[in-house]
Design a protein around this motif. Structure first.
Motif, PDB file in Angstrom:
ATOM      1  N   ARG A  12       0.829  -1.195   0.000  1.00  0.00           N
ATOM      2  CA  ARG A  12       0.000   0.000   0.000  1.00  0.00           C
ATOM      3  C   ARG A  12       0.869   1.253   0.000  1.00  0.00           C
ATOM      4  N   ALA A  13       0.471   2.228  -0.814  1.00  0.00           N
ATOM      5  CA  ALA A  13       1.153   3.517  -0.854  1.00  0.00           C
ATOM      6  C   ALA A  13       0.112   4.625  -0.751  1.00  0.00           C
ATOM      7  N   LEU A  14       0.377   5.587   0.113  1.00  0.00           N
ATOM      8  CA  LEU A  14      -0.542   6.700   0.340  1.00  0.00           C
ATOM      9  C   LEU A  14       0.127   8.001  -0.073  1.00  0.00           C
ATOM     10  N   GLY A  15      -0.707   8.951  -0.466  1.00  0.00           N
ATOM     11  CA  GLY A  15      -0.225  10.267  -0.838  1.00  0.00           C
ATOM     12  C   GLY A  15      -0.973  11.342  -0.074  1.00  0.00           C
ATOM     13  N   ARG A  16      -0.326  12.500   0.019  1.00  0.00           N
ATOM     14  CA  ARG A  16      -0.934  13.618   0.737  1.00  0.00           C
ATOM     15  C   ARG A  16      -0.730  14.888  -0.075  1.00  0.00           C
ATOM     16  N   LEU A  17      -1.818  15.607  -0.282  1.00  0.00           N
ATOM     17  CA  LEU A  17      -1.789  16.894  -0.971  1.00  0.00           C
ATOM     18  C   LEU A  17      -2.100  17.979   0.049  1.00  0.00           C
ATOM     19  N   THR A  18      -1.175  18.914   0.244  1.00  0.00           N
ATOM     20  CA  THR A  18      -1.377  20.019   1.176  1.00  0.00           C
ATOM     21  C   THR A  18      -1.502  21.321   0.393  1.00  0.00           C
ATOM     22  N   VAL A  19      -2.495  22.127   0.740  1.00  0.00           N
ATOM     23  CA  VAL A  19      -2.731  23.416   0.095  1.00  0.00           C
ATOM     24  C   VAL A  19      -2.859  24.461   1.193  1.00  0.00           C
ATOM     25  N   ALA A  20      -2.034  25.484   1.138  1.00  0.00           N
ATOM     26  CA  ALA A  20      -2.048  26.564   2.130  1.00  0.00           C
ATOM     27  C   ALA A  20      -2.178  27.901   1.421  1.00  0.00           C
ATOM     28  N   ASN A  21      -2.812  28.847   2.080  1.00  0.00           N
ATOM     29  CA  ASN A  21      -2.949  30.208   1.563  1.00  0.00           C
ATOM     30  C   ASN A  21      -1.773  31.024   2.087  1.00  0.00           C
ATOM     31  N   SER A  22      -0.856  31.351   1.197  1.00  0.00           N
ATOM     32  CA  SER A  22       0.332  32.105   1.583  1.00  0.00           C
ATOM     33  C   SER A  22       0.163  33.607   1.435  1.00  0.00           C
ATOM     34  N   GLY A  23      -1.033  34.054   1.024  1.00  0.00           N
ATOM     35  CA  GLY A  23      -1.265  35.477   0.831  1.00  0.00           C
ATOM     36  C   GLY A  23      -1.851  36.143   2.058  1.00  0.00           C
ATOM     37  N   SER A  24      -2.178  37.409   1.888  1.00  0.00           N
ATOM     38  CA  SER A  24      -2.744  38.203   2.988  1.00  0.00           C
ATOM     39  C   SER A  24      -4.252  38.369   2.861  1.00  0.00           C
ATOM     40  N   ARG A  25      -4.859  37.787   1.832  1.00  0.00           N
ATOM     41  CA  ARG A  25      -6.298  37.877   1.631  1.00  0.00           C
ATOM     42  C   ARG A  25      -6.883  36.473   1.518  1.00  0.00           C
ATOM     43  N   PRO A  26      -8.160  36.330   1.856  1.00  0.00           N
ATOM     44  CA  PRO A  26      -8.796  35.009   1.703  1.00  0.00           C
ATOM     45  C   PRO A  26      -8.823  34.579   0.241  1.00  0.00           C
ATOM     46  N   VAL A  27      -8.801  33.267   0.021  1.00  0.00           N
ATOM     47  CA  VAL A  27      -8.853  32.693  -1.325  1.00  0.00           C
ATOM     48  C   VAL A  27     -10.157  31.945  -1.475  1.00  0.00           C
ATOM     49  N   LEU A  28     -10.854  32.191  -2.585  1.00  0.00           N
ATOM     50  CA  LEU A  28     -12.136  31.552  -2.835  1.00  0.00           C
ATOM     51  C   LEU A  28     -11.955  30.052  -3.091  1.00  0.00           C
ATOM     52  N   PRO A  29     -13.017  29.280  -2.930  1.00  0.00           N
ATOM     53  CA  PRO A  29     -12.909  27.836  -3.212  1.00  0.00           C
ATOM     54  C   PRO A  29     -12.458  27.571  -4.647  1.00  0.00           C
ATOM     55  N   THR A  30     -11.739  26.513  -4.826  1.00  0.00           N
ATOM     56  CA  THR A  30     -11.251  26.137  -6.147  1.00  0.00           C
ATOM     57  C   THR A  30     -11.169  24.620  -6.236  1.00  0.00           C
ATOM     58  N   ARG A  31     -10.788  24.153  -7.403  1.00  0.00           N
ATOM     59  CA  ARG A  31     -10.664  22.714  -7.634  1.00  0.00           C
ATOM     60  C   ARG A  31      -9.217  22.403  -8.007  1.00  0.00           C
ATOM     61  N   MET A  32      -8.693  21.345  -7.424  1.00  0.00           N
ATOM     62  CA  MET A  32      -7.333  20.895  -7.710  1.00  0.00           C
ATOM     63  C   MET A  32      -7.376  19.574  -8.451  1.00  0.00           C
ATOM     64  N   GLU A  33      -6.542  19.452  -9.478  1.00  0.00           N
ATOM     65  CA  GLU A  33      -6.397  18.204 -10.222  1.00  0.00           C
ATOM     66  C   GLU A  33      -4.991  17.686 -10.014  1.00  0.00           C
ATOM     67  N   LEU A  34      -4.899  16.396  -9.717  1.00  0.00           N
ATOM     68  CA  LEU A  34      -3.599  15.774  -9.485  1.00  0.00           C
ATOM     69  C   LEU A  34      -3.511  14.488 -10.299  1.00  0.00           C
ATOM     70  N   PRO A  35      -2.795  14.492 -11.437  1.00  0.00           N
ATOM     71  CA  PRO A  35      -2.591  13.251 -12.184  1.00  0.00           C
ATOM     72  C   PRO A  35      -1.741  12.274 -11.382  1.00  0.00           C
ATOM     73  N   VAL A  36      -2.205  11.022 -11.296  1.00  0.00           N
ATOM     74  CA  VAL A  36      -1.470   9.963 -10.613  1.00  0.00           C
ATOM     75  C   VAL A  36      -1.428   8.764 -11.553  1.00  0.00           C
ATOM     76  N   GLY A  37      -0.268   8.535 -12.162  1.00  0.00           N
ATOM     77  CA  GLY A  37      -0.171   7.452 -13.135  1.00  0.00           C
ATOM     78  C   GLY A  37      -1.080   7.717 -14.318  1.00  0.00           C
ATOM     79  N   ASP A  38      -1.900   6.726 -14.665  1.00  0.00           N
ATOM     80  CA  ASP A  38      -2.839   6.879 -15.775  1.00  0.00           C
ATOM     81  C   ASP A  38      -4.153   7.516 -15.337  1.00  0.00           C
ATOM     82  N   GLY A  39      -4.355   7.703 -14.040  1.00  0.00           N
ATOM     83  CA  GLY A  39      -5.599   8.277 -13.534  1.00  0.00           C
ATOM     84  C   GLY A  39      -5.414   9.715 -13.090  1.00  0.00           C
ATOM     85  N   GLN A  40      -6.456  10.237 -12.484  1.00  0.00           N
ATOM     86  CA  GLN A  40      -6.429  11.620 -12.020  1.00  0.00           C
ATOM     87  C   GLN A  40      -7.307  11.747 -10.781  1.00  0.00           C
ATOM     88  N   ALA A  41      -6.789  12.430  -9.782  1.00  0.00           N
ATOM     89  CA  ALA A  41      -7.536  12.684  -8.556  1.00  0.00           C
ATOM     90  C   ALA A  41      -7.994  14.142  -8.552  1.00  0.00           C
TER      91      ALA A  41
END
Length: 438
Positions: free
Chosen positions: A126-155
């Motif tokens: 078994r192999a696990l992955g972790r995606l971390t997203v942080a807001n490095s700015g001084s203003r709030p960030v609106l919701p968004t969508r992240m795409e992460l290709p993993v091998g032949d698939g996509q998360a």
């Protein structure tokens, strides 16, 4: 009196045809020169315009281009036919594009990271992955969508609204059922409308590698064949200076006086010198034939890679000089981990070489003859090819062929000068190699 040869100092009158050809050449040269100068001036402008337009054009998806083309056609038909229905359709489509454009504007201030734990696993683990997203700015960030290709698939991940300094993480599992080199990333943030007319992406990370190693089996220390030695492998070549004593012979002019055996010389009454068997440093060549047509199935191919990795790792652990290669090139043999990493890159090839012998000949052109050559092949290789490959090296090179065949019984036989091991399952390999070593 006239003569056919031209006279020095006299001008020759050109015909009308010659004058026309010269004029055409001058005009053509002038036009070509002007075209080159114009192209040299226009090219930078074109590249600048293309650099500005390309990012805008890439935002429009295939569906967006269809909607835009439909809007243009509807406008033309509305003007030409005077139908209000087409005008309504054009207005609706253009409004959809304008609304979609509002979703692609804005700037994100993310700090994104990808972690894989562990980075190297055995097939099936078994192999696990972790995606971390942080807001490095001084203003709030609106919701968004992240795409992460993993091998032949996509998360796909939905990132919520993040306040300044806030961080969120997403966990994902990586499929590791088969040997592979899996690339995770890059992580992309996606801005766009729900219909998918416009799509703007931003790359946040680079790709990272996950090595799914083949399954291997531990071999006994004596199962690496005929390469175990202390000072070198003894050969059948007779020499006058080495370590392995062979016999005594009568002294001949030019022999090294240091090789004289004085005790025997005193007993026989004539000078006798020592002869030795030449010893060479053990060098193993491990080759894998990745020709797709030589394997009955993908499972058989994976078994062959596991056999290659098992033998190679054992030889590296025992610090014997080794070269490992396949049709894709040489493999790293500095450590077992390096060999296993490179084994993840092995893929079936088609028509890389006409025969197995030709593959081995091309791959070993610039290396010295090994003391032991081990070749891993599939069940569909013709025995004549195996005999031809064994004849590639001299008599001083021992050759072992390991044929993987899931439908056969494990056995050890002779094939010409080669020792042929038939392996139907990986656990059979240690016992067969032990028998081969004896």
């Amino acid at each position: 009196m006239t003569t056919d040869s031209p006279v020095r100092g006299r001008r020759r009158r050109l015909s009308a045809a010659d004058q026309a050809r010269i004029a055409a050449g001058l005009v053509g040269g002038a036009v070509a020169g002007a075209s080159r100068r114009l192209g040299a001036r226009v090219a930078p402008v074109g590249r600048t315009v293309l650099g500005r337009v390309a990012p805008v054009v890439r935002v429009v998806s295939t569906l967006g281009w269809i909607v835009l083309a439909s809007a243009v056609v509807s406008v033309v038909l509305a003007v030409w036919l005077g139908w209000a229905e087409f005008a309504f359709i054009a207005a609706t489509l253009i409004a959809a594009l304008l609304i979609a454009a509002a979703f692609v504007f804005g700037r994100s201030t993310y700090r994104v990271g990808i972690e894989l734990n562990p980075r190297r696993v055995v097939a099936g683990d078994r192999a696990l992955g972790r995606l971390t997203v942080a807001n490095s700015g001084s203003r709030p960030v609106l919701p968004t969508r992240m795409e992460l290709p993993v091998g032949d698939g996509q998360a796909d991940f939905t990132i919520p609204r993040l306040a300044p300094g806030a961080e969120t993480e997403e966990l994902f599992a990586v499929p590791t059922a088969r040997r592979a080199l899996i690339l995770a990333g890059p992580a992309l943030s996606v801005r766009g409308d729900q219909l998918g007319l416009l799509r703007r992406t931003h790359r946040w990370t680079d790709q990272i590698e996950l090595f799914v190693h083949p399954k291997t089996v531990r071999l006994a220390a004596t199962a690496r064949g005929l390469v175990r030695d202390l000072e070198g492998q003894t050969t059948k070549v007779i020499t006058d200076s080495d370590l392995a004593f062979h016999a005594l012979r009568t002294y001949e002019p030019g022999d090294d006086i240091r090789n004289v055996h004085w005790r025997t010389s005193a007993r026989t009454g004539q000078l006798m010198v020592r002869q030795y068997q030449e010893t060479r440093r053990s060098q193993l060549l491990l080759a894998f034939d990745a020709e797709r047509s030589h394997f009955a199935s993908d499972e058989e191919f994976e078994l062959g890679v596991s056999v290659l990795a098992s033998v190679g790792c054992q030889v590296i652990r025992e610090e014997t000089e080794i070269r490992a290669l396949w049709q894709g090139g040489p493999m790293r043999v500095t450590t077992p981990t390096a060999l296993l990493d490179d084994s993840c890159r092995i893929q079936p090839v088609e028509g890389a070489n006409p025969t197995l012998r030709e593959f081995l000949r091309q791959a070993t052109l610039r290396i010295a003859a090994p003391s032991l050559a081990v070749t891993v092949v599939g069940s569909q290789v013709d025995p004549a090819e195996l005999r031809g490959a064994a004849a590639l090296w001299g008599l001083d090179t021992e050759t072992i062929v390991i044929r993987v065949d899931e439908a056969a019984e494990p056995r050890l036989t002779r094939l010409g000068r080669s020792m042929l091991l038939t392996v139907s399952a990986l656990p059979e390999l240690p016992a067969l190699l032990k028998r081969a070593g004896r």
